[in-house]
Design a protein around this motif. Sequence first.
Motif, PDB file in Angstrom:
ATOM      1  N   GLN A   1       0.819  -1.206   0.000  1.00  0.00           N
ATOM      2  CA  GLN A   1       0.000   0.000   0.000  1.00  0.00           C
ATOM      3  C   GLN A   1       0.857   1.261   0.000  1.00  0.00           C
ATOM      4  OE1 GLN A   1      -3.279   0.348  -0.457  1.00  0.00           O
ATOM      5  NE2 GLN A   1      -3.283  -1.872  -0.824  1.00  0.00           N
ATOM      6  N   ALA A   2       1.977   1.237   0.723  1.00  0.00           N
ATOM      7  CA  ALA A   2       2.864   2.401   0.745  1.00  0.00           C
ATOM      8  C   ALA A   2       3.439   2.669  -0.643  1.00  0.00           C
ATOM      9  CB  ALA A   2       3.991   2.174   1.749  1.00  0.00           C
ATOM     10  N   LEU A   3       3.813   1.619  -1.354  1.00  0.00           N
ATOM     11  CA  LEU A   3       4.356   1.781  -2.704  1.00  0.00           C
ATOM     12  C   LEU A   3       3.298   2.297  -3.672  1.00  0.00           C
ATOM     13  CD1 LEU A   3       6.467  -1.482  -2.776  1.00  0.00           C
ATOM     14  CD2 LEU A   3       7.403   0.832  -2.967  1.00  0.00           C
ATOM     15  N   LEU A   4       2.114   1.703  -3.629  1.00  0.00           N
ATOM     16  CA  LEU A   4       1.058   2.135  -4.534  1.00  0.00           C
ATOM     17  C   LEU A   4       0.639   3.574  -4.259  1.00  0.00           C
ATOM     18  CD1 LEU A   4      -1.215  -1.058  -4.624  1.00  0.00           C
ATOM     19  CD2 LEU A   4       0.466  -0.310  -6.321  1.00  0.00           C
ATOM     20  N   LYS A   5       0.553   3.928  -2.984  1.00  0.00           N
ATOM     21  CA  LYS A   5       0.168   5.301  -2.617  1.00  0.00           C
ATOM     22  C   LYS A   5       1.221   6.288  -3.090  1.00  0.00           C
ATOM     23  CE  LYS A   5      -1.254   8.199   1.300  1.00  0.00           C
ATOM     24  NZ  LYS A   5      -0.385   9.344   0.927  1.00  0.00           N
ATOM     25  N   PHE A   6       2.493   5.934  -2.933  1.00  0.00           N
ATOM     26  CA  PHE A   6       3.556   6.842  -3.345  1.00  0.00           C
ATOM     27  C   PHE A   6       3.508   7.085  -4.850  1.00  0.00           C
ATOM     28  CE2 PHE A   6       7.931   7.746  -4.709  1.00  0.00           C
ATOM     29  CZ  PHE A   6       8.197   8.861  -3.926  1.00  0.00           C
ATOM     30  N   VAL A   7       3.325   6.018  -5.623  1.00  0.00           N
ATOM     31  CA  VAL A   7       3.236   6.172  -7.075  1.00  0.00           C
ATOM     32  C   VAL A   7       2.024   7.019  -7.445  1.00  0.00           C
ATOM     33  CG1 VAL A   7       2.877   4.946  -9.251  1.00  0.00           C
ATOM     34  CG2 VAL A   7       4.508   4.055  -7.576  1.00  0.00           C
ATOM     35  N   ALA A   8       0.893   6.760  -6.802  1.00  0.00           N
ATOM     36  CA  ALA A   8      -0.314   7.530  -7.098  1.00  0.00           C
ATOM     37  C   ALA A   8      -0.132   9.001  -6.749  1.00  0.00           C
ATOM     38  CB  ALA A   8      -1.504   6.941  -6.343  1.00  0.00           C
ATOM     39  N   ASP A   9       0.445   9.276  -5.588  1.00  0.00           N
ATOM     40  CA  ASP A   9       0.611  10.656  -5.135  1.00  0.00           C
ATOM     41  C   ASP A   9       1.545  11.448  -6.040  1.00  0.00           C
ATOM     42  OD1 ASP A   9      -1.060  10.156  -3.017  1.00  0.00           O
ATOM     43  OD2 ASP A   9       0.538   9.952  -1.522  1.00  0.00           O
ATOM     44  N   THR A  10       2.585  10.788  -6.539  1.00  0.00           N
ATOM     45  CA  THR A  10       3.601  11.513  -7.317  1.00  0.00           C
ATOM     46  C   THR A  10       3.272  11.603  -8.798  1.00  0.00           C
ATOM     47  OG1 THR A  10       4.880   9.450  -7.494  1.00  0.00           O
ATOM     48  CG2 THR A  10       5.465  10.987  -5.704  1.00  0.00           C
ATOM     49  N   THR A  11       2.262  10.866  -9.254  1.00  0.00           N
ATOM     50  CA  THR A  11       1.942  10.874 -10.684  1.00  0.00           C
ATOM     51  C   THR A  11       0.563  11.464 -10.992  1.00  0.00           C
ATOM     52  OG1 THR A  11       1.069   8.596 -10.540  1.00  0.00           O
ATOM     53  CG2 THR A  11       3.399   8.868 -11.120  1.00  0.00           C
ATOM     54  N   ARG A  12      -0.184  11.852  -9.980  1.00  0.00           N
ATOM     55  CA  ARG A  12      -1.524  12.406 -10.187  1.00  0.00           C
ATOM     56  C   ARG A  12      -1.422  13.886 -10.562  1.00  0.00           C
ATOM     57  NH1 ARG A  12      -3.344  11.721  -5.475  1.00  0.00           N
ATOM     58  NH2 ARG A  12      -3.982   9.550  -5.785  1.00  0.00           N
TER      59      ARG A  12
ATOM     60  N   ASP B   1      11.851  14.077 -12.890  1.00  0.00           N
ATOM     61  CA  ASP B   1      12.363  13.952 -11.527  1.00  0.00           C
ATOM     62  C   ASP B   1      11.948  12.651 -10.853  1.00  0.00           C
ATOM     63  OD1 ASP B   1      13.733  16.416 -11.410  1.00  0.00           O
ATOM     64  OD2 ASP B   1      11.840  17.476 -11.077  1.00  0.00           O
ATOM     65  N   ARG B   2      11.264  11.802 -11.568  1.00  0.00           N
ATOM     66  CA  ARG B   2      10.841  10.514 -10.991  1.00  0.00           C
ATOM     67  C   ARG B   2      11.974   9.501 -11.112  1.00  0.00           C
ATOM     68  NH1 ARG B   2       4.980  10.224 -14.000  1.00  0.00           N
ATOM     69  NH2 ARG B   2       4.284  12.319 -13.368  1.00  0.00           N
ATOM     70  N   VAL B   3      12.937   9.622 -10.245  1.00  0.00           N
ATOM     71  CA  VAL B   3      14.117   8.761 -10.247  1.00  0.00           C
ATOM     72  C   VAL B   3      14.009   7.768  -9.095  1.00  0.00           C
ATOM     73  CG1 VAL B   3      16.628   8.686  -9.942  1.00  0.00           C
ATOM     74  CG2 VAL B   3      15.579  10.498 -11.331  1.00  0.00           C
ATOM     75  N   ALA B   4      14.107   6.485  -9.414  1.00  0.00           N
ATOM     76  CA  ALA B   4      14.073   5.422  -8.409  1.00  0.00           C
ATOM     77  C   ALA B   4      15.365   4.629  -8.475  1.00  0.00           C
ATOM     78  CB  ALA B   4      12.874   4.504  -8.647  1.00  0.00           C
ATOM     79  N   VAL B   5      15.994   4.408  -7.332  1.00  0.00           N
ATOM     80  CA  VAL B   5      17.269   3.696  -7.277  1.00  0.00           C
ATOM     81  C   VAL B   5      17.112   2.434  -6.436  1.00  0.00           C
ATOM     82  CG1 VAL B   5      18.720   5.720  -7.685  1.00  0.00           C
ATOM     83  CG2 VAL B   5      18.045   5.149  -5.351  1.00  0.00           C
ATOM     84  N   PHE B   6      17.747   1.368  -6.908  1.00  0.00           N
ATOM     85  CA  PHE B   6      17.683   0.068  -6.251  1.00  0.00           C
ATOM     86  C   PHE B   6      19.084  -0.483  -6.044  1.00  0.00           C
ATOM     87  CE2 PHE B   6      13.527   0.519  -8.023  1.00  0.00           C
ATOM     88  CZ  PHE B   6      12.662  -0.318  -7.316  1.00  0.00           C
TER      89      PHE B   6
ATOM     90  N   ARG C   1       8.206   1.967 -14.015  1.00  0.00           N
ATOM     91  CA  ARG C   1       8.471   2.451 -15.367  1.00  0.00           C
ATOM     92  C   ARG C   1       7.171   2.735 -16.115  1.00  0.00           C
ATOM     93  NH1 ARG C   1      12.964  -1.394 -15.018  1.00  0.00           N
ATOM     94  NH2 ARG C   1      11.672  -3.030 -15.963  1.00  0.00           N
ATOM     95  N   ALA C   2       6.140   1.917 -15.864  1.00  0.00           N
ATOM     96  CA  ALA C   2       4.855   2.150 -16.514  1.00  0.00           C
ATOM     97  C   ALA C   2       4.219   3.450 -16.048  1.00  0.00           C
ATOM     98  CB  ALA C   2       3.911   0.983 -16.237  1.00  0.00           C
ATOM     99  N   ASN C   3       4.692   3.972 -14.921  1.00  0.00           N
ATOM    100  CA  ASN C   3       4.162   5.223 -14.380  1.00  0.00           C
ATOM    101  C   ASN C   3       5.177   6.362 -14.463  1.00  0.00           C
ATOM    102  OD1 ASN C   3       1.318   4.889 -12.942  1.00  0.00           O
ATOM    103  ND2 ASN C   3       2.437   2.968 -12.692  1.00  0.00           N
ATOM    104  N   GLY C   4       6.077   6.271 -15.431  1.00  0.00           N
ATOM    105  CA  GLY C   4       6.950   7.397 -15.725  1.00  0.00           C
ATOM    106  C   GLY C   4       8.200   7.503 -14.891  1.00  0.00           C
ATOM    107  N   PHE C   5       8.536   6.484 -14.108  1.00  0.00           N
ATOM    108  CA  PHE C   5       9.772   6.506 -13.330  1.00  0.00           C
ATOM    109  C   PHE C   5      10.926   5.969 -14.163  1.00  0.00           C
ATOM    110  CE2 PHE C   5       6.810   6.950  -9.911  1.00  0.00           C
ATOM    111  CZ  PHE C   5       7.501   7.479  -8.833  1.00  0.00           C
TER     112      PHE C   5
END
Length: 364
Positions: free
Chosen positions: A72-83, A94-99, A208-212
């Motif tokens: 839920q935290a991951l889905l909420k973060f993606v939703a909040d930053t792409t809405r 600026d949607r940079v994700a590092v692993f 990536r499907a959400n622009g990251f």
Amino acid sequence: MELSALKRPGRNPLRPALAALCLAVLAFAGVNLGGCAAPPEAGATAAGVQSAQAPQAAEQALPSWRDGPARQALLKFVADTTRAGSPTFVAPEDRVAVFDNDGTLWSEQPLYFQFFFLLDQVRAAAPKHPEWKSNPAFKALMANDMQALMRNEKQLLALIAAANSGMTVEEYDRTIRAWLAQARHPKLQRPFTELVYQPQLELLSYLRANGFKTYIVSGGTIEFMRPWTQKVYGIPPEQVIGSSQAVKYAVRDGKPVLVRDPKLDFIDDGPGKPVGIYRHIGRRPILAVGNSDGDLQMLEYTTGGDGPRLAVLVHHDDAEREFAYDRQSKVGKLDKALDAARAKGWTVISMKQDWLQVYPAGKP
């Protein structure tokens, strides 16, 4: 940096950079594989699983994740930053994700996988180095005498450096690809590139499907990771950041080439990770995922910026399907970062509780 510099007083242990890898294998004296988990689903492969997909509805995303706080935290973060229009909206650039890689995207026990490769390189190079027969570290390696290796660590590092240097970068790339095609995990008996985490493949694809834009930021060397990350993770080589061995320009047989030198010129671990991010990306990430104390500074750097931020830790607590380890582990130690996560409210993934499956199932 010369190899001897890797052991300067005060420097934190460095994940799979050469010195740290050596320390890891020696600390595991005897490599007690008997304590590993039983083999998981047979016949799994990562190849092609992570390919780009069309944007998903949140309820359909991350199917290998249980619907708990981490998902839920991951889905909420993606939703909040792409809405669009949201006060927490983040521009696509600026949607940079590092692993991190070891222990975050694929397994890392009982040793970092790159170290298995390095030792095999020493064995393969032995016929060209008859002088090694008198080397105590080589004798110990051939006899699988880990106690003797502990007593001859400096000589072992020199052997590894010699066996993995002198060739062109293209030759080394082919060597890595050939090794990965035939090497198997000593306990699980599967190709190392099958021991990637299905939930993380889904997360990479969903981001990536959400622009990251997704990057690997690992203590392992870029030379070892770049030959296969595109196929396995969907992450191209230019988006791989890691420790790096020095190379030099040369002309061989009339052809300009880059040749590997027996020294490291950058260590991408601990405090080196934010430096590597700055040098290679030039933007502060908004999402970072790791699994050990070697990722602590990367998570701190990510969450230290303005706007929405998310730091995530993978906790290896599943001895049945993978491995269970944290504060006392010689490989992938998770101690200070776990305390920081609890104090700062970072998201902690329980492999046992949050993941419906660990490795990809079935062949492509």
